[in-house]
Enzyme design. Structure first.
Site, PDB file in Angstrom:
ATOM      1  N   HIS A 100      63.881 -22.271  -2.508  1.00  0.00           N
ATOM      2  CA  HIS A 100      62.916 -21.833  -3.523  1.00  0.00           C
ATOM      3  C   HIS A 100      62.935 -20.319  -3.630  1.00  0.00           C
ATOM      4  CE1 HIS A 100      61.021 -22.293   0.411  1.00  0.00           C
ATOM      5  NE2 HIS A 100      60.302 -21.217   0.116  1.00  0.00           N
ATOM      6  N   HIS A 102      61.001 -16.892  -4.705  1.00  0.00           N
ATOM      7  CA  HIS A 102      59.642 -16.367  -4.865  1.00  0.00           C
ATOM      8  C   HIS A 102      59.653 -15.278  -5.939  1.00  0.00           C
ATOM      9  CE1 HIS A 102      57.899 -17.809  -0.905  1.00  0.00           C
ATOM     10  NE2 HIS A 102      59.190 -17.854  -0.595  1.00  0.00           N
TER      11      HIS A 102
HETATM   12  P1  5GP Z   1      58.981 -19.939   2.569  1.00  0.00           P
HETATM   13  O1  5GP Z   1      58.342 -19.264   3.755  1.00  0.00           O
HETATM   14  O2  5GP Z   1      59.580 -21.275   2.953  1.00  0.00           O
HETATM   15  O3  5GP Z   1      59.934 -19.072   1.823  1.00  0.00           O
HETATM   16  O4  5GP Z   1      57.807 -20.192   1.557  1.00  0.00           O
HETATM   17  C1  5GP Z   1      57.153 -21.409   1.401  1.00  0.00           C
HETATM   18  C2  5GP Z   1      56.045 -21.173   0.410  1.00  0.00           C
HETATM   19  O5  5GP Z   1      55.598 -22.433  -0.048  1.00  0.00           O
HETATM   20  C3  5GP Z   1      54.841 -20.453   1.007  1.00  0.00           C
HETATM   21  O6  5GP Z   1      54.597 -19.265   0.258  1.00  0.00           O
HETATM   22  C4  5GP Z   1      53.701 -21.470   0.881  1.00  0.00           C
HETATM   23  O7  5GP Z   1      52.479 -20.872   0.540  1.00  0.00           O
HETATM   24  C5  5GP Z   1      54.200 -22.395  -0.219  1.00  0.00           C
HETATM   25  N1  5GP Z   1      53.768 -23.776  -0.104  1.00  0.00           N
HETATM   26  C6  5GP Z   1      53.805 -24.548   1.011  1.00  0.00           C
HETATM   27  N2  5GP Z   1      53.341 -25.789   0.745  1.00  0.00           N
HETATM   28  C7  5GP Z   1      53.001 -25.800  -0.575  1.00  0.00           C
HETATM   29  C8  5GP Z   1      52.471 -26.799  -1.452  1.00  0.00           C
HETATM   30  O8  5GP Z   1      52.209 -27.948  -1.059  1.00  0.00           O
HETATM   31  N3  5GP Z   1      52.242 -26.438  -2.741  1.00  0.00           N
HETATM   32  C9  5GP Z   1      52.530 -25.177  -3.209  1.00  0.00           C
HETATM   33  N4  5GP Z   1      52.275 -24.930  -4.494  1.00  0.00           N
HETATM   34  N5  5GP Z   1      53.043 -24.214  -2.405  1.00  0.00           N
HETATM   35  C10 5GP Z   1      53.262 -24.515  -1.103  1.00  0.00           C
END
Ligand code: 5GP
Ligand code: ZN
Length: 142
Positions: A100, A102
Site C-alpha cells: 500500500h 501512503h
Molecule cells: P504500514 O505500517 O503497513 O505501512 O501501514 C499500515 C497502515 O494501515 C497504517 O497507517 C494503519 O493505520 C492502516 N490500517 C490498518 N488497519 C486498517 C484498517 O482496517 N482500515 C484502514 N482504513 N486502515 C488501516
C-alpha cells in the site's frame, strides 16, 4: 484474496472503509489511524505483499492512482505538500502485508520531517563501494 489480510477484506467489502477512489484494479481509502487529516492508502485490489511482487502494469496503475489523488487530497485538507511513500517489507516498518502506498498531507508548520529523518547514522561508503553497489544494482535491473 488472502483470507486473513485486512486489506483484502476491505476490498471484499467485509471491513468498511472510507473509499476515495476505485478502479477495477486499485482501491484508495482513508487510513483508519491517520498521521494527518486526509492520510490516504492506495492499494492494488489483488493481494501482493511487496511493491516488487506486483506485475508491472498493476504497479503503474497504483502509482497513477496515487499521482491522481495527490491534488484532491491536498486540496481537501488545505495541505502545503504531501509525503508519498511505501513501507516495503517488515524491516522497513510495513505492518499490513498487502502492499500500500501512503499519501500523507503535509503542512508548513506540522513539525514532521522528511523521509530522510527515519534513518539513523548514514553509512560511510567510499567511491569503490559506491561503484560496486551501482554496478550490482544495474546488473539486477537489466
Ligand atoms: P504500514 O505500517 O503497513 O505501512 O501501514 C499500515 C497502515 O494501515 C497504517 O497507517 C494503519 O493505520 C492502516 N490500517 C490498518 N488497519 C486498517 C484498517 O482496517 N482500515 C484502514 N482504513 N486502515 C488501516
Ligand atoms: Zn491482501
Amino acid at each position: 484474496m488472502s483470507e486473513d489480510c485486512i486489506f483484502c477484506q476491505i476490498v471484499a467489502g467485509e471491513i468498511p472503509s472510507r473509499t476515495v477512489y476505485e478502479t477495477d484494479d486499485v482501491l484508495a481509502f482513508l487510513d483508519a489511524n491517520p498521521l494527518a487529516p486526509g492520510h490516504t492508502l492506495v492499494i492494488p485490489k489483488a493481494h501482493h505483499e511487496h511493491v516488487q511482487d506486483m506485475p508491472n502494469d498493476l504497479a503503474s496503475d497504483v502509482f497513477a492512482a496515487m499521482q491522481r489523488l495527490v491534488d484532491p487530497i491536498e486540496s481537501a485538507v488545505d495541505a502545503d505538500g504531501s509525503t508519498v511513500a511505501f513501507n516495503n517489507g517488515e524491516a522497513a516498518g510495513q505492518e499490513v502485508p498487502h502492499t500500500h502506498g501512503h499519501v500523507v498531507p503535509r503542512f508548513e508548520d506540522d513539525g514532521s520531517r522528511p523521509i530522510h529523518s527515519i534513518f539513523g547514522e548514514r553509512p560511510d561508503l567510499d567511491d569503490d563501494e559506491l561503484d560496486d553497489i551501482a554496478a550490482t544494482i544495474a546488473d539486477g535491473a537489466e
